[in-house]
Write an enzyme that holds these catalytic residues in place. Structure first.
Site, PDB file in Angstrom:
ATOM      1  N   SER A 191       6.667   8.654  13.960  1.00  0.00           N
ATOM      2  CA  SER A 191       7.953   8.575  13.951  1.00  0.00           C
ATOM      3  C   SER A 191       8.593   9.197  15.346  1.00  0.00           C
ATOM      4  CB  SER A 191       8.335   9.409  12.665  1.00  0.00           C
ATOM      5  OG  SER A 191       9.597   8.910  12.505  1.00  0.00           O
ATOM      6  N   GLU A 249      12.319   4.453  18.172  1.00  0.00           N
ATOM      7  CA  GLU A 249      12.520   3.760  16.326  1.00  0.00           C
ATOM      8  C   GLU A 249      13.728   4.381  16.032  1.00  0.00           C
ATOM      9  OE1 GLU A 249       9.904   6.418  13.901  1.00  0.00           O
ATOM     10  OE2 GLU A 249       9.940   5.026  12.480  1.00  0.00           O
ATOM     11  N   HIS A 250      14.270   5.339  15.991  1.00  0.00           N
ATOM     12  CA  HIS A 250      15.641   5.904  15.639  1.00  0.00           C
ATOM     13  C   HIS A 250      16.517   6.393  16.573  1.00  0.00           C
ATOM     14  CE1 HIS A 250      12.709   7.045  12.248  1.00  0.00           C
ATOM     15  NE2 HIS A 250      13.440   6.476  11.492  1.00  0.00           N
ATOM     16  N   ASN A 303      -3.155   5.607   6.297  1.00  0.00           N
ATOM     17  CA  ASN A 303      -3.933   6.512   7.285  1.00  0.00           C
ATOM     18  C   ASN A 303      -4.817   5.604   8.081  1.00  0.00           C
ATOM     19  OD1 ASN A 303      -6.168   5.532   6.007  1.00  0.00           O
ATOM     20  ND2 ASN A 303      -6.668   7.647   4.960  1.00  0.00           N
ATOM     21  N   ASP A 335      17.069   7.400   6.222  1.00  0.00           N
ATOM     22  CA  ASP A 335      15.602   7.586   5.567  1.00  0.00           C
ATOM     23  C   ASP A 335      15.537   7.051   3.995  1.00  0.00           C
ATOM     24  OD1 ASP A 335      14.125   7.834   7.825  1.00  0.00           O
ATOM     25  OD2 ASP A 335      14.303  10.024   7.580  1.00  0.00           O
ATOM     26  N   GLU A 350      -0.130 -37.008  27.845  1.00  0.00           N
ATOM     27  CA  GLU A 350      -1.025 -35.898  27.651  1.00  0.00           C
ATOM     28  C   GLU A 350      -2.388 -36.606  26.935  1.00  0.00           C
ATOM     29  OE1 GLU A 350       0.824 -33.382  24.542  1.00  0.00           O
ATOM     30  OE2 GLU A 350       2.256 -32.778  26.321  1.00  0.00           O
ATOM     31  N   TYR A 375       0.771  -0.841  -0.035  1.00  0.00           N
ATOM     32  CA  TYR A 375       0.105   0.088  -0.054  1.00  0.00           C
ATOM     33  C   TYR A 375       0.949   1.139  -0.184  1.00  0.00           C
ATOM     34  CZ  TYR A 375      -3.634   3.489   0.801  1.00  0.00           C
ATOM     35  OH  TYR A 375      -4.520   4.270   0.616  1.00  0.00           O
ATOM     36  N   HIS A 424      -1.938 -40.453  18.931  1.00  0.00           N
ATOM     37  CA  HIS A 424      -0.525 -39.782  18.838  1.00  0.00           C
ATOM     38  C   HIS A 424       0.564 -40.905  19.025  1.00  0.00           C
ATOM     39  CE1 HIS A 424      -2.351 -35.979  18.601  1.00  0.00           C
ATOM     40  NE2 HIS A 424      -1.094 -35.232  18.226  1.00  0.00           N
ATOM     41  N   GLN A 466      12.577  14.464  12.579  1.00  0.00           N
ATOM     42  CA  GLN A 466      11.572  13.802  12.668  1.00  0.00           C
ATOM     43  C   GLN A 466      10.248  14.622  13.184  1.00  0.00           C
ATOM     44  OE1 GLN A 466      11.518  10.427  12.755  1.00  0.00           O
ATOM     45  NE2 GLN A 466      13.373  10.860  11.562  1.00  0.00           N
ATOM     46  N   HIS A 520       7.677  15.527  10.484  1.00  0.00           N
ATOM     47  CA  HIS A 520       6.744  14.517   9.839  1.00  0.00           C
ATOM     48  C   HIS A 520       5.503  14.738  10.175  1.00  0.00           C
ATOM     49  CE1 HIS A 520       9.214  11.307   7.647  1.00  0.00           C
ATOM     50  NE2 HIS A 520      10.206  11.542   8.595  1.00  0.00           N
ATOM     51  N   GLN A 574     -10.671   0.342   0.780  1.00  0.00           N
ATOM     52  CA  GLN A 574     -10.913  -0.700  -0.515  1.00  0.00           C
ATOM     53  C   GLN A 574      -9.779  -1.251  -1.423  1.00  0.00           C
ATOM     54  OE1 GLN A 574     -11.576   2.701   0.097  1.00  0.00           O
ATOM     55  NE2 GLN A 574     -11.257   4.205  -1.744  1.00  0.00           N
TER      56      GLN A 574
END
Lengths: 434, 434
Positions: free
Chosen positions: B238, B328-329, B215, B362, B416, B131, B421, B260, B263, B192
């Site tokens: 971020s 994250e960074h 989103n 990046d 068991e 996506y 088995h 950052q 963003h 969709q």
């Protein structure tokens, strides 16, 4: 009690096979609202909620101090385990450990032609929680399959929660915890155990990752705490696909099919063969063996409702069918099982040749028995050390490397309208350029 | 516009730091009901639903035939990309490819002392969907970061969906698709597009795994189709944590923090330093740079609401703080960044030394920029070839290996209460024993 018979020669095969693939085998009761309330309660009231919920669901009265099973108690219960089981469990743990030790990935660091040093480092999750079901479905083998990889990965703090309905603990489960090196064991279960592991209470310190099987409440709770902590897959009912030619004992194949069917009425056992008569013989053998089985009600329902025998024209066709099914367990009992295996991409675990019944993999082969179900082997893998590790990438530029790469980064940053990105590079380039 | 200042010397530090860690930075609107309806519509009506929803949300009139962007159209749009961007994108793709090629895991097969052959095989996901957001947040770099690892892993069919609001496609995004080897591009977006990728329509054949940012609608749709297909992580806003000593240019650190902050208003930029005066100097530099920034409204809000400068007593303390943040960074601008890196376990990506601004990672460093946010680096990793591969375990027993292991498997199966088995093993043992 006969399963469905299909043949790729039949005109209606494609339609019937699609229906088989799309078959919904599990009714998941909607317990999400109840689970949300339990999690909120544990987050708010901590140990008091755990004590109350455990009394309500497991009929055991505990205190914050007795939520944890003490080392002495574990010791005492472990002493009850018969020697044969103790030995089997020890050997299983050793073999699982040896197999999973080979899965440990290596760190990497290299310097490229520009002088940039790049790579990655693997580190273990600091603390992991393992949910173990109580009661009849308490499987010591599952404790090993979850706990051993965690310890091989280097998890420092490994916590087990296992409910003890009516106060009864399973000694073999506790021995499995001990053998696998589990650090703490709590006698709690259900959504309340998952909440305690994710958020912590007075008695239970929180963990970073939760794995292990459980009922609908446990599964819903794991979905809800995901993000706050990591979780493993949510497993569906077990499945086996056996591909066998006529040069097999129908009775062995029947038992292999039944060893999945006996797990659960929603389990699925499928046979694909290139000999229709052999398929009939296996189905008859299943019928005979079913009569003798303690769990015949469960296994019979699974075989009747979800079992199938598919006759194919060739082993090439069998490979195609196998990839479309993407089975959790795949047994290949054909002349050259390696050759057939190399033509199949999607399966959780493969068992090659007549001497490898799937049950060996459930207990003692070495590979993990926590495997992707419900066709998810198309995109996911069984449990491994990777579930308890994470990777940090590492970069180090030199002035020369930055001088070579920086202008291109700046170009792309501008194209994406992220000016500060470009400026953080430009400020350094200006210094390099003087 | 000043961020929060904390010091580990302050009496209230622990409390204030906990609040900082627990801070909720994102309001996720509840769009789940709308998303469920869209998915149901696409499943029921296929291409007709895609055409209608695309007209409604993107103001573009399509037909089932024009849902896909033709190769000719891609060619034509790619020709509009300026040479500098073309060159930068090509170099970035090449470096990402080289880095990720080193991540390819190896198959394993070994025969143990009993004669059992064990191992595993890695195979790629057959088809993957990526996506790509449209409009302003269309990032060609993200196309490379998702598509290149998929192709390195060996994914045969790689499908991109990218909405084209008002019919406007981003040429650099399409060039990134071409450079990365994407096989099909569809001009659809939102829930969709995710539904089409998961379930298929006339024009869009289904895939097995879906990755890529989006989103709230896209995120909710990914959660809903998970299980039917695999998905990557659902990323939050971020973050960057910079650990810097006084021997740095405050202006460089300020730009790194802003790269950052720009963003998203929910992004978080944190500085940890062992010199309070240096921390103040950086905050002042941020203020100066903010004034010149095109995205100053966004970056300023992020810095004001979620930015922080933490003064620590020592770099040891900085390492502890870094593990608790699990950023994250993580940039390390200290005398010996490798030594500090080795003391930190939890971070998505590390950038060592003054010449490695995060923006390099990046775009063009080579490592992936899709990284765990919101403290999930404690248990998860950035995107890699592993996200497009899955592992099948393989076992093959000999009669001798089964004779050695089978009795123990039988013991555990009985413990068991899984009789079939045990019987599947016993039938073979009886044959071996004659």
């Amino acid at each position: 009690m006969m399963p469905q018979f299909l043949s790729t020669r039949d005109a209606g095969f494609e339609e019937a096979f699609r229906v088989l693939l799309a078959q919904k085998r599990e009714d998941s009761p909607d317990v999400d609202a109840a689970v949300a309330a339990i999690i909120a309660d544990v987050r708010e009231r901590g140990d008091a909620a755990l004590v109350e919920l455990t009394e309500r669901f497991d009929r055991v009265r505990l205190t914050p101090e007795t939520l944890r099973i003490s080392d002495d108690e574990i010791e005492r219960l472990c002493a009850q385990v018969p020697e044969a089981e103790r030995e089997a469990l020890g050997l299983a743990a050793e073999r699982i450990r040896a197999y999973h030790a080979r899965q440990m990935p290596r760190d990497e660091s290299f310097t490229d032609s520009l002088g940039a040093t790049l790579g990655w480092r693997w580190t273990p999750v600091s603390a992991a929680g393992l949910y173990v079901p109580g009661g009849l479905a308490a499987y010591p083998s599952s404790v090993l399959m979850n706990a051993v990889p965690a310890k091989v990965a280097g998890v420092k703090r490994l916590v087990v929660t296992v409910p003890t309905p009516d106060g009864v603990a399973n000694p073999l489960v506790l021995l499995a915890c001990r053998v696998a090196g589990v650090d703490e064991v709590f006698r709690i279960g259900g959504a309340q155990a998952i909440a305690a592991l994710a958020y912590g209470t007075g008695a239970v310190r929180p963990v970073d990752k939760i794995t292990g099987p459980g009922n609908a409440y446990v599964a819903a709770a794991k979905r809800r705490v995901f993000g706050k902590v990591g979780i493993d897959m949510i497993a569906g009912p077990s499945e086996i696909l056996v591909i066998a030619d006529r040069d097999n004992d129908p009775d062995w194949i029947a038992l292999d099919l039944l060893s999945q069917a006996e797990h659960d009425e929603s389990a699925q056992a499928l046979l694909v063969t290139d000999d229709e008569g052999f398929g009939r013989a296996v189905a008859e053998a299943v019928g005979r063996r079913l009569e003798t089985l303690p769990r015949r009600a469960i296994a019979g329902a699974s075989w009747r409702d979800f079992g199938a025998v598919v006759t194919v024209r060739s082993l090439d066709e069998a490979a195609e069918i196998a990839d479309r099914i993407a089975a959790e367990h795949l047994e290949l009992l054909v002349g050259d099982p390696e050759a057939l295996a190399s033509r199949i991409s999607h399966a959780g675990a493969m068992f090659l040749g007549p001497w490898t019944p799937e049950a060996i993999g459930d207990y003692i082969g070495g590979p993990n028995h926590v495997l992707p179900t419900a066709r998810t082997a198309r995109f996911s893998s069984g449990l491994s050390v990777m579930d308890f590790l994470k990777r940090t990438t590492v970069s180090r530029m030199t002035p020369a490397a930055l001088a070579a790469l920086g202008p291109h980064a700046e170009t792309l940053a501008k194209a994406e309208r992220l000016e500060a990105h470009g400026m953080s590079v430009r400020a350094r380039l200006d210094r390099i350029n003087g």
